[in-house]
Enzyme design. Structure first.
Site, PDB file in Angstrom:
ATOM      1  N   LYS A   8     -61.405  95.382  68.930  1.00 19.38           N
ATOM      2  CA  LYS A   8     -60.241  95.637  68.066  1.00 19.38           C
ATOM      3  C   LYS A   8     -60.693  95.786  66.623  1.00 19.38           C
ATOM      4  CE  LYS A   8     -60.399  91.340  66.134  1.00 19.38           C
ATOM      5  NZ  LYS A   8     -60.752  91.066  64.740  1.00 19.38           N
ATOM      6  N   PRO A  90     -70.851  94.287  69.404  1.00 16.18           N
ATOM      7  CA  PRO A  90     -71.762  93.326  68.778  1.00 16.18           C
ATOM      8  C   PRO A  90     -71.091  91.967  68.535  1.00 16.18           C
ATOM      9  CG  PRO A  90     -71.096  95.010  67.193  1.00 16.18           C
ATOM     10  CD  PRO A  90     -70.545  95.425  68.526  1.00 16.18           C
ATOM     11  N   LEU A  95     -65.119  92.250  65.628  1.00 17.66           N
ATOM     12  CA  LEU A  95     -64.513  93.227  66.541  1.00 17.66           C
ATOM     13  C   LEU A  95     -63.842  92.536  67.721  1.00 17.66           C
ATOM     14  CD1 LEU A  95     -67.439  95.790  66.471  1.00 17.66           C
ATOM     15  CD2 LEU A  95     -65.114  96.248  65.674  1.00 17.66           C
ATOM     16  N   GLY A  97     -65.147  90.716  70.090  1.00 17.70           N
ATOM     17  CA  GLY A  97     -65.884  90.862  71.350  1.00 17.70           C
ATOM     18  C   GLY A  97     -65.695  89.694  72.302  1.00 17.70           C
ATOM     19  N   GLY A  98     -65.961  88.484  71.824  1.00 15.16           N
ATOM     20  CA  GLY A  98     -65.833  87.297  72.681  1.00 15.16           C
ATOM     21  C   GLY A  98     -64.395  87.089  73.119  1.00 15.16           C
ATOM     22  N   SER A  99     -63.451  87.339  72.217  1.00 14.74           N
ATOM     23  CA  SER A  99     -62.027  87.155  72.537  1.00 14.74           C
ATOM     24  C   SER A  99     -61.557  88.212  73.537  1.00 14.74           C
ATOM     25  CB  SER A  99     -61.175  87.256  71.272  1.00 14.74           C
ATOM     26  OG  SER A  99     -61.595  86.317  70.328  1.00 14.74           O
ATOM     27  N   ASP A 132     -57.666  84.861  68.500  1.00 18.87           N
ATOM     28  CA  ASP A 132     -57.450  86.302  68.706  1.00 18.87           C
ATOM     29  C   ASP A 132     -57.134  86.653  70.156  1.00 18.87           C
ATOM     30  OD1 ASP A 132     -57.919  86.954  66.108  1.00 18.87           O
ATOM     31  OD2 ASP A 132     -59.925  87.771  66.437  1.00 18.87           O
TER      32      ASP A 132
END
Ligand code: C5P
Length: 286
Positions: A8, A90, A95, A97-99, A132
């Site tokens: 995102k 990354p 961005l 990513g983990g969420s 997030d």
């Protein structure tokens, strides 16, 4: 089950005061983009939950455990899962990513474990996993408020092209919030301006309407972020911005061809860069 975990960007991010729970109140417009991790989720019957996510703080396992706790009451079967994560987004890049990975795991396991949780219940579990995550369960452009637990669909608007560029530094969300100066007054015109810019379909107007209250803090902690924005500017991007708590920066461009050209220039300058498009659509139906 194969699920896409979309990155995102935050087109607007306003940070207000600190709440009693230690989190900051915020308001942010999150838009998914066409850079995604691929998540393969397999339900198992051995009550073990495992993931090969490279993150030290593995939100995939946290999400699966929370959902299993929630599902244990409703289900008589043993809830186990094996999660394979193919990372493309990354880490520490703002961005999500983990969420996004955690949101994809929740959506997949809700189906594989046949829990039939509706979106509101899934969002409650998601809020427990990370700020997030509820927004990313929605899989669409959303306006997020509170510490992230209040999520409302933003409505549709014309898609646009953009370039993401990573300066390669890990920006700690905790440190960036701790170092930021929250705004004193609420300014409803920020979201209003963004909405009308998005509806106009004019990417320059959208770029000019971006706001990120965490940018000054993140740039102070990591000057590489300011340099990345300068590099985007030197590639012809008029209003470079930062997403989330950084370190990824982005610039809106007229079309994908220009996006590829700018991304190639950024890579030649030593950045990881992606030409992407905004997406809408429901991750629950993916
Ligand atoms: O919830 P999440 O793990 O993403 O947040 C990481 C850290 O960022 C929190 O521990 C908190 O210090 C900070 N944060 C905040 N206000 C928010 C979201 C995050 O202060 N709304």
């Amino acid at each position: 089950m194969l699920v896409e975990a979309r990155a995102k960007i935050n087109l607007t991010l306003e940070v207000f005061g600190k709440r009693v729970d230690g989190y900051h109140a915020l308001r942010s417009l999150l838009v998914p983009v066409s850079l995604a991790d691929a998540i393969d989720v397999v339900a198992t019957d051995d009550a073990a939950i495992s993931s090969d996510s490279p993150y030290p703080d593995d939100l995939c396992v946290k999400a699966a455990l929370r959902l299993a706790q929630c599902g244990a009451a409703a289900s008589r079967t043993v809830l186990g899962a094996r999660i394979h994560v193919e990372k493309r987004i990354p880490a520490g890049g703002g961005l999500g990513g983990g969420s996004a990975d955690a949101a994809a795991v929740l959506v997949a396991l809700n189906e594989l474990w046949k829990l039939h949780l509706d979106r509101a219940s899934l969002c409650k579990v998601a809020a427990d996993v990370g700020s997030d995550v509820p927004a990313l369960v929605a899989g669409d452009a959303v306006l997020m408020e509170g510490r992230g637990e209040k999520v409302a669909k933003f409505g549709s608007f014309p898609g646009f092209s953009l370039v993401l560029a990573s300066p390669g530094v890990f920006s700690s969300t905790r440190d960036v919030y701790a170092n930021c100066r929250p705004r004193m007054t609420d300014d409803p015109s920020i979201v209003y301006n963004m909405r009308s810019a998005l509806l106009s379909g004019d990417f320059e107007r959208v770029a000019a309407a971006t706001v990120n209250d965490l940018a000054a803090s993140a740039c102070a902690l990591h000057p590489e972020i300011s340099l990345a924005m300068e590099a985007l500017r030197s590639c012809g991007v008029s209003h470079p911005a930062m997403t989330g708590s950084g370190s990824t920066v982005f610039g809106l461009v007229p079309d994908e061809a220009k996006g590829r050209e700018v991304a190639a220039h950024m890579e030649a300058k030593g950045y990881r860069a992606w030409s992407v498009r905004t997406l809408s659509g429901d991750v629950m139906a993916a």
